[in-house]
Design a protein around this motif. Structure first.
Motif, short mmCIF file in Angstrom:
data_model
loop_
_atom_site.label_atom_id
_atom_site.label_comp_id
_atom_site.label_asym_id
_atom_site.label_seq_id
_atom_site.Cartn_x
_atom_site.Cartn_y
_atom_site.Cartn_z
N ARG A 74 0.83 -1.21 0.00
CA ARG A 74 0.00 0.00 0.00
C ARG A 74 0.86 1.26 0.00
O ARG A 74 0.60 2.21 -0.73
CB ARG A 74 -0.93 -0.02 1.22
CG ARG A 74 -2.26 0.61 0.95
CD ARG A 74 -3.22 0.45 2.12
NE ARG A 74 -3.40 -0.94 2.50
CZ ARG A 74 -3.42 -1.38 3.75
NH1 ARG A 74 -3.29 -0.55 4.75
NH2 ARG A 74 -3.59 -2.65 4.01
N GLN A 75 1.92 1.24 0.81
CA GLN A 75 2.82 2.40 0.88
C GLN A 75 3.54 2.60 -0.45
O GLN A 75 3.65 3.72 -0.94
CB GLN A 75 3.84 2.21 2.01
CG GLN A 75 4.77 3.38 2.18
CD GLN A 75 5.77 3.16 3.29
OE1 GLN A 75 5.81 2.11 3.90
NE2 GLN A 75 6.58 4.17 3.55
N ARG A 78 1.12 4.11 -2.97
CA ARG A 78 0.94 5.57 -2.75
C ARG A 78 2.13 6.35 -3.28
O ARG A 78 1.97 7.39 -3.90
CB ARG A 78 0.75 5.84 -1.26
CG ARG A 78 -0.66 5.65 -0.81
CD ARG A 78 -0.87 6.24 0.60
NE ARG A 78 -1.68 5.30 1.36
CZ ARG A 78 -1.31 4.65 2.44
NH1 ARG A 78 -0.13 4.87 2.97
NH2 ARG A 78 -2.12 3.81 3.04
N GLU A 79 3.34 5.86 -3.02
CA GLU A 79 4.54 6.53 -3.51
C GLU A 79 4.58 6.53 -5.03
O GLU A 79 5.02 7.49 -5.65
CB GLU A 79 5.79 5.88 -2.94
CG GLU A 79 5.99 6.08 -1.47
CD GLU A 79 7.12 5.23 -0.89
OE1 GLU A 79 7.72 4.43 -1.64
OE2 GLU A 79 7.38 5.36 0.32
N GLN A 81 2.04 6.64 -7.01
CA GLN A 81 1.00 7.54 -7.55
C GLN A 81 1.42 9.00 -7.49
O GLN A 81 0.85 9.83 -8.16
CB GLN A 81 -0.31 7.35 -6.80
CG GLN A 81 -0.97 6.03 -7.08
CD GLN A 81 -2.22 5.83 -6.25
OE1 GLN A 81 -2.48 6.58 -5.33
NE2 GLN A 81 -2.97 4.77 -6.55
N GLN A 82 2.41 9.31 -6.67
CA GLN A 82 2.80 10.72 -6.51
C GLN A 82 3.72 11.18 -7.59
O GLN A 82 4.24 10.79 -8.41
CB GLN A 82 3.48 10.95 -5.17
CG GLN A 82 2.51 10.77 -4.04
CD GLN A 82 3.20 10.95 -2.68
OE1 GLN A 82 4.39 11.18 -2.61
NE2 GLN A 82 2.43 10.83 -1.62
#
Length: 82
Positions: A74-75, A78-79, A81-82
């Motif tokens: 999950r982490q 998220r990274e 997607q940035q």
């Protein structure tokens, strides 16, 4: 855009009623699910007490890596997607 006080009161009342209904439905679902789990646990222990205990002893060992890797994934997602 102005709204009459009667319109706002009607909307708040309707929203409160929807929330009350949703909570009542969720609580009944929760009660049913808890009773189902209790019944299934009773059935599991009635079949084989030792096997049920072994299953409960091994469950945390099996679940821990899944939780760890899912958080890591999950982490990373998220990274990415940035």
């Amino acid at each position: 855009m102005t709204k009459s006080s009667g319109s706002l009161i009607a909307r708040v009342t309707a929203d409160a009623e929807l929330i009350r209904e949703a909570l009542a439905e969720r609580l009944s679902d929760l009660l049913f699910d808890v009773l189902t789990v209790i019944a299934l646990l009773a059935y599991l222990f009635s079949l084989s007490f030792h096997l049920a205990l072994a299953t409960f002893a091994l469950t945390p060992i099996l679940v821990a890596p899944i939780v760890y890797f899912s958080r890591s994934l999950r982490q990373r997602a998220r990274e990415g997607q940035q």
